[in-house]
Design a protein around this motif. Structure first.
Motif, mmCIF file in Angstrom:
data_model
loop_
_atom_site.group_PDB
_atom_site.id
_atom_site.type_symbol
_atom_site.label_atom_id
_atom_site.label_comp_id
_atom_site.label_asym_id
_atom_site.label_seq_id
_atom_site.Cartn_x
_atom_site.Cartn_y
_atom_site.Cartn_z
ATOM 1 N N MET A 187 19.676 -32.866 14.148
ATOM 2 C CA MET A 187 19.755 -32.189 12.669
ATOM 3 C C MET A 187 18.484 -31.577 12.503
ATOM 4 O O MET A 187 18.439 -30.672 11.907
ATOM 5 C CB MET A 187 20.063 -33.456 11.842
ATOM 6 N N LEU A 188 17.472 -32.237 12.820
ATOM 7 C CA LEU A 188 16.183 -31.938 12.566
ATOM 8 C C LEU A 188 15.786 -30.565 13.476
ATOM 9 O O LEU A 188 15.288 -29.643 12.707
ATOM 10 C CB LEU A 188 14.934 -32.941 13.022
ATOM 11 N N ALA A 189 16.152 -30.363 14.556
ATOM 12 C CA ALA A 189 15.972 -29.082 15.435
ATOM 13 C C ALA A 189 16.969 -28.252 14.554
ATOM 14 O O ALA A 189 16.562 -27.063 14.628
ATOM 15 C CB ALA A 189 16.619 -29.366 16.689
ATOM 16 N N SER A 190 18.127 -28.394 14.041
ATOM 17 C CA SER A 190 18.938 -27.476 13.350
ATOM 18 C C SER A 190 18.253 -26.906 12.087
ATOM 19 O O SER A 190 18.284 -25.724 11.847
ATOM 20 C CB SER A 190 20.429 -28.030 13.044
ATOM 21 N N VAL A 191 17.406 -27.802 11.263
ATOM 22 C CA VAL A 191 16.812 -27.452 9.968
ATOM 23 C C VAL A 191 15.695 -26.662 10.563
ATOM 24 O O VAL A 191 15.499 -25.539 9.839
ATOM 25 C CB VAL A 191 16.398 -28.778 9.341
ATOM 26 N N PHE A 192 14.932 -26.793 11.557
ATOM 27 C CA PHE A 192 13.748 -25.973 11.784
ATOM 28 C C PHE A 192 14.247 -24.593 12.277
ATOM 29 O O PHE A 192 13.552 -23.650 12.069
ATOM 30 C CB PHE A 192 13.033 -26.842 12.946
ATOM 31 N N GLU A 193 15.262 -24.888 13.190
ATOM 32 C CA GLU A 193 15.840 -23.625 13.645
ATOM 33 C C GLU A 193 16.326 -22.658 12.430
ATOM 34 O O GLU A 193 16.030 -21.379 12.200
ATOM 35 C CB GLU A 193 16.939 -23.753 14.571
ATOM 36 N N ALA A 194 17.062 -23.213 11.570
ATOM 37 C CA ALA A 194 17.578 -22.491 10.176
ATOM 38 C C ALA A 194 16.237 -21.936 9.593
ATOM 39 O O ALA A 194 16.385 -20.779 9.027
ATOM 40 C CB ALA A 194 18.400 -23.363 9.295
ATOM 41 N N ILE A 195 15.344 -22.694 9.376
ATOM 42 C CA ILE A 195 14.127 -22.244 8.350
ATOM 43 C C ILE A 195 13.361 -21.098 9.107
ATOM 44 O O ILE A 195 12.966 -20.016 8.442
ATOM 45 C CB ILE A 195 13.053 -23.361 8.184
ATOM 46 N N ALA A 196 13.231 -20.880 10.588
ATOM 47 C CA ALA A 196 12.761 -20.102 11.239
ATOM 48 C C ALA A 196 13.507 -18.819 11.225
ATOM 49 O O ALA A 196 12.761 -17.751 11.139
ATOM 50 C CB ALA A 196 12.425 -20.588 12.744
ATOM 51 N N LEU A 197 14.946 -18.880 11.465
ATOM 52 C CA LEU A 197 15.637 -17.805 11.664
ATOM 53 C C LEU A 197 15.810 -17.066 10.138
ATOM 54 O O LEU A 197 15.563 -15.896 10.048
ATOM 55 C CB LEU A 197 16.766 -18.177 12.053
ATOM 56 N N ALA A 199 13.401 -17.173 7.646
ATOM 57 C CA ALA A 199 12.264 -16.486 7.477
ATOM 58 C C ALA A 199 12.103 -15.095 8.126
ATOM 59 O O ALA A 199 11.399 -14.221 7.708
ATOM 60 C CB ALA A 199 11.156 -17.283 7.791
ATOM 61 N N TYR A 200 12.645 -15.066 9.281
ATOM 62 C CA TYR A 200 12.392 -14.079 10.113
ATOM 63 C C TYR A 200 13.587 -12.914 9.756
ATOM 64 O O TYR A 200 13.252 -11.590 9.648
ATOM 65 C CB TYR A 200 12.698 -14.198 11.748
ATOM 66 N N LEU A 201 14.738 -13.373 9.238
ATOM 67 C CA LEU A 201 15.939 -12.557 9.161
ATOM 68 C C LEU A 201 15.935 -11.892 7.687
ATOM 69 O O LEU A 201 16.384 -10.813 7.346
ATOM 70 C CB LEU A 201 17.110 -13.016 9.426
ATOM 71 N N ILE A 202 15.073 -12.702 6.634
ATOM 72 C CA ILE A 202 15.424 -12.398 5.109
ATOM 73 C C ILE A 202 15.005 -11.316 4.972
ATOM 74 O O ILE A 202 15.221 -10.536 3.911
ATOM 75 C CB ILE A 202 14.701 -13.628 4.388
ATOM 76 N N SER A 203 13.840 -10.751 5.522
ATOM 77 C CA SER A 203 13.126 -9.294 5.103
ATOM 78 C C SER A 203 13.702 -8.301 5.883
ATOM 79 O O SER A 203 13.440 -7.144 5.453
ATOM 80 C CB SER A 203 11.700 -9.447 5.442
ATOM 81 N N ARG A 204 14.541 -8.455 6.770
ATOM 82 C CA ARG A 204 15.505 -7.493 7.911
ATOM 83 C C ARG A 204 16.763 -7.358 7.292
ATOM 84 O O ARG A 204 17.097 -5.975 7.208
ATOM 85 C CB ARG A 204 14.999 -7.826 9.245
ATOM 86 N N ASN A 205 17.439 -8.465 6.979
ATOM 87 C CA ASN A 205 18.915 -8.231 6.722
ATOM 88 C C ASN A 205 19.400 -9.445 6.256
ATOM 89 O O ASN A 205 19.490 -10.564 6.678
ATOM 90 C CB ASN A 205 19.631 -8.051 8.278
ATOM 91 N N ILE A 208 23.008 -11.083 6.931
ATOM 92 C CA ILE A 208 22.956 -11.982 8.276
ATOM 93 C C ILE A 208 22.081 -13.380 8.158
ATOM 94 O O ILE A 208 22.515 -14.336 8.504
ATOM 95 C CB ILE A 208 22.459 -11.062 9.408
ATOM 96 N N ALA A 209 21.211 -13.258 7.455
ATOM 97 C CA ALA A 209 20.005 -14.294 6.925
ATOM 98 C C ALA A 209 20.971 -15.405 6.257
ATOM 99 O O ALA A 209 20.773 -16.715 6.420
ATOM 100 C CB ALA A 209 19.036 -13.811 6.155
ATOM 101 N N ILE A 210 21.772 -15.071 5.028
ATOM 102 C CA ILE A 210 22.594 -15.892 4.405
ATOM 103 C C ILE A 210 23.622 -16.498 5.040
ATOM 104 O O ILE A 210 24.040 -17.576 5.010
ATOM 105 C CB ILE A 210 23.017 -15.160 3.073
ATOM 106 N N ILE A 211 24.321 -15.556 6.166
ATOM 107 C CA ILE A 211 25.436 -16.073 6.827
ATOM 108 C C ILE A 211 24.911 -17.369 7.723
ATOM 109 O O ILE A 211 25.779 -18.339 8.050
ATOM 110 C CB ILE A 211 26.146 -14.940 7.489
ATOM 111 N N ILE A 212 23.775 -16.814 8.476
ATOM 112 C CA ILE A 212 23.314 -17.971 9.593
ATOM 113 C C ILE A 212 22.749 -19.307 8.604
ATOM 114 O O ILE A 212 23.002 -20.597 9.186
ATOM 115 C CB ILE A 212 21.990 -17.371 10.092
ATOM 116 N N LEU A 213 22.314 -19.099 7.523
ATOM 117 C CA LEU A 213 21.810 -20.417 6.759
ATOM 118 C C LEU A 213 23.154 -20.997 6.265
ATOM 119 O O LEU A 213 23.171 -22.495 6.307
ATOM 120 C CB LEU A 213 21.100 -19.799 5.303
#
Length: 352
Positions: A187-197, A199-205, A208-213
């Protein structure tokens, strides 16, 4: 697997072929031909698929038909098409479908309330009551199982916080297995991955960022729901059978007379269709009990997967007590059966 879905693959190939042929300019300009190809795509081919594949579940057929109905207006031109009137009324079909869903929800609530009255039955827990009510309310078995998994995920994640009184005599499988640490780490790994992705995608698309979240939140709900279900669902040993209850797996009943061997087992194993391990994460989760059966039995796994194994692996905290209890109950059952056979073989005695 390919053989199992060969009919569906052939059906999809035929539908694609009809759609590609209908793109011909001569067909597009001829309202009769266009309507004929629309009928082939919308009615004839799905009907033939159903007639020639009666072994398919009803859910598969209706899912196919509904998908074709939704796709047809985008594949075929509706202007000058005889089916234009049908799709003009599409909104009413959608309303009818919504009413049908509301009715099914009402049936579920009614069946659930009836089942809750039987909650003192030691064989029934929250998962069994919810899934049983859904299976009674929904005609299509596969769909009912899939919905039951999702509903129980949310139920155990957000609603279930206390254990059942009638489960205190059961055998748990989480205290000494380390499964809690495994799931919490995941669960913690999933949370950190979600935050990183995110933060990376929110300014680009943003889409996709919302879907992944959303997908990460959904995964977390399932993992939390499954882990809490492991806490609250315990295995039972009754007079004639073992009841295996693990997380969001379907309840499995194993009669004593179907058991060939029951032993402590902590070694490695090879994956096969004849083996089922009660562990969502496979080899990441430990096991210490092996149950070998005389004949294969059906086991319903999460996500609609079904197997018929002859060997079952699971983890029990107090493995020595579990083995002692089961062997004792099996001996009692054998003694009872032998006494019954002896009584059946004696002459009847009449007292006047």
């Amino acid at each position: 697997m390919l053989k199992k879905y060969s009919a569906l693959i052939v059906f999809i190939a035929i539908e694609i072929g009809i759609a590609l042929i209908s793109l011909n300019i001569h067909i597009q300009d001829n309202s009769t031909l266009l309507s004929v190809f629309t009928a082939l795509f919308l009615i004839v081919t799905p009907a033939l698929y159903y007639i020639t594949n009666k072994k398919q579940t009803e859910f598969t057929f209706w899912f196919v038909f509904y998908s074709v109905f939704k796709i047809t207006p985008y594949v075929f031109e509706m202007e000058n098409n005889f089916f234009q009137v049908v799709f003009q009324w599409k909104i009413y079909f959608n309303i009818a479908f919504l009413i049908f869903l509301v009715w099914k929800a009402f049936q579920f609530v009614r069946n659930f309330r009836k089942a809750v009255k039987q909650k003192d039955n030691i064989e029934l827990d929250d998962y069994a009551i919810i899934s049983g009510s859904l299976k009674k309310s929904i005609k299509f078995k596969k769909l009912a199982k899939m919905i039951a998994f999702e509903v129980c995920s949310f139920y155990y994640c957000f609603i279930k916080w206390t254990g059942n009184k009638n489960n205190k005599s059961g055998f748990s499988g989480y205290r000494e297995s380390g499964v809690s640490a495994i799931y919490i780490g995941l669960m913690l790994a999933s949370v950190f991955e979600a935050i990183a992705l995110h933060a990376y995608l929110i300014s680009r698309n943003k889409t996709i960022a919302i879907i992944i979240l959303i997908l990460h939140v959904y995964l977390l709900i399932n993992l939390i729901g499954h882990l809490k279900a492991i806490y609250f669902r315990s295995h039972l040993v009754l007079s004639q059978k073992i009841i295996i209850r693990y997380g969001l797996f379907d309840t499995l009943e194993i009669p004593f007379d179907s058991i060939k061997t029951l032993q402590k087992f902590e070694g490695d194993y090879d994956k096969s269709n004849d083996l089922v391990k009660f562990a969502l994460l496979g080899k990441l989760e430990p096991h210490n009990i092996s149950i070998e059966l005389k004949e294969s039995i059906p086991v319903n796994l999460p996500f609609g997967i079904k197997k018929e194994p002859k060997r079952i692996l699971l983890y029990i905290d107090d493995v020595a007590d579990f083995l002692k209890t089961v062997t004792g109950k099996m001996a009692e059952a054998r003694d009872f059966d032998s006494v019954s056979l002896e009584l059946e073989g004696t002459e009847p005695v009449f007292v006047v």
